[in-house]
Design a protein around this motif. Structure first.
Motif, PDB file in Angstrom:
ATOM      1  N   LEU A 280       0.841  -1.188   0.000  1.00 58.56           N
ATOM      2  CA  LEU A 280       0.000   0.000   0.000  1.00 58.56           C
ATOM      3  C   LEU A 280       0.877   1.240   0.000  1.00 58.56           C
ATOM      4  O   LEU A 280       1.903   1.283   0.697  1.00 58.56           O
ATOM      5  N   ASP A 281       0.499   2.243  -0.790  1.00 60.24           N
ATOM      6  CA  ASP A 281       1.206   3.521  -0.762  1.00 60.24           C
ATOM      7  C   ASP A 281       0.762   4.300   0.467  1.00 60.24           C
ATOM      8  O   ASP A 281      -0.425   4.600   0.636  1.00 60.24           O
ATOM      9  N   GLY A 282       1.712   4.650   1.345  1.00 60.08           N
ATOM     10  CA  GLY A 282       1.399   5.343   2.583  1.00 60.08           C
ATOM     11  C   GLY A 282       1.723   4.461   3.774  1.00 60.08           C
ATOM     12  O   GLY A 282       2.045   3.275   3.635  1.00 60.08           O
ATOM     13  N   LYS A 283       1.625   5.041   4.953  1.00 62.25           N
ATOM     14  CA  LYS A 283       1.885   4.302   6.192  1.00 62.25           C
ATOM     15  C   LYS A 283       0.551   3.906   6.810  1.00 62.25           C
ATOM     16  O   LYS A 283      -0.184   4.748   7.322  1.00 62.25           O
ATOM     17  N   PHE A 284       0.239   2.620   6.777  1.00 63.44           N
ATOM     18  CA  PHE A 284      -1.026   2.103   7.266  1.00 63.44           C
ATOM     19  C   PHE A 284      -0.816   1.311   8.549  1.00 63.44           C
ATOM     20  O   PHE A 284       0.149   0.550   8.669  1.00 63.44           O
TER      21      PHE A 284
END
Length: 321
Positions: A280-284
């Motif tokens: 996933l693009d981003g910090k999840f």
């Protein structure tokens, strides 16, 4: 006997309805919010400034529209009109609404205003049983010192391994789970007692830390450009040295990778690798589990403009724009 089976059927149906309501996800399109299910089927068209998770006590979703708060059902049915200047709380079988100048109770059945509420508490009132708003972040103790190793923690085998470096020519610095070996301001490498292994640095690569992920140990490396990478115990490259940060979150089976944004040098661009290796693009971070295809379905969230935006374990994004 018939009535017994009917009762069981009704109980089953009530559980199904409850599970379906809990299975709706706040969905964002641009700057407005609605609801969708795990298949991304829109049940409430995005039109609200904010929307919460399902609140069992309110039998609906806390929602904000044009600065006013109300409660809606899963199909946009209005459970409590948008008349409150603050998020609506539930007290027993009544809503608690801040109606212009004061707090008033409202009947959950008729939506009619009842008696005024005299607030005695000094703290603000928030919705109860609501997973969407009012969450408390874990308390952090900044004064807790990190535990480090000492000679007393080492075995005879550890001392034997370190013997070539236990003299005036070298400096040993004890860390949390390893020992740094240096000589004349030059970093030689690290020794990891738990692995009974020394990792020697090269002119281009230094070993800086280590940790477990899914039961396997990995060692962090840094190159001359101060970019991070990751190797296994046999020094086989897992991630090349091209990242600003690498984080292994073993408890949730997540990996966070970040690089400097080429267009904004002060920003980091994150990628999250999920347990099933979806990226996933981003910090999840983990949110909660719902149901999809009859199986538990893990949700993750990332913060965008101060709001939680959600994604599923299969990579489905429940937001756009």
């Amino acid at each position: 006997m018939i009535s017994k089976y009917l009762w069981i059927f009704l109980m089953f149906m009530s559980c199904v309805v409850f599970s379906q309501e809990q299975n709706y996800i706040p969905y964002r399109k641009g700057k407005v919010w609605g609801l969708c299910d795990t298949y991304k089927f829109i049940t409430v068209q995005p039109q609200y400034n904010s929307i919460s998770w399902y609140d069992e006590s309110a039998k609906g979703f806390h929602t904000e529209q044009n600065g006013k708060f109300g409660i809606i059902g899963p199909n946009s049915t209005v459970i409590m009109p948008f008349i409150s200047d603050e998020p609506i709380a539930v007290v027993g079988d009544r809503f608690l609404v801040f109606d212009r100048w004061s707090y008033y109770y409202y009947s959950m059945k008729t939506k009619m205003r009842l008696e005024e509420y005299i607030q005695r508490e000094k703290h603000p009132i928030y919705p109860i049983n609501d997973r969407g708003w009012g969450e408390i972040e874990p308390f952090y103790r900044g004064d807790i010192k990190e535990a480090v190793l000492s000679w007393d923690d080492l075995s005879d085998e550890d001392i034997k391994m370190l013997k070539p470096f236990d003299n005036d020519q070298y400096e040993l610095t004890f860390k949390r789970g390893f020992i740094e070996i240096a000589s004349a301001n030059t970093d030689i490498g690290i020794y990891i007692p738990e692995l009974k292994k020394i990792f020697l640095n090269t002119p281009d690569l230094a070993h800086t830390d280590w940790g477990y992920y899914r039961g396997n140990p990995y060692v962090f490396t840094v190159n001359t450009s101060n970019l991070m990478g990751l190797v296994d115990v046999n020094s086989k490259e897992i991630y090349p040295n091209e990242y600003n940060t690498i984080s292994l979150v073993d408890v949730h089976k997540l990996v966070y990778l970040s690089k400097v944004d080429p267009n904004h040098q002060n920003n980091l661009i994150f990628k999250t690798i999920l347990p099933n290796n979806k990226v996933l693009d981003g910090k999840f971070e983990p949110a909660m589990q719902l149901w999809k295809n009859g199986n538990p379905f893990q949700l993750y969230y990332t913060i965008i403009n101060g709001e939680k935006n959600y994604a599923g374990e299969d990579g489905t994004l429940y937001f756009e724009g």
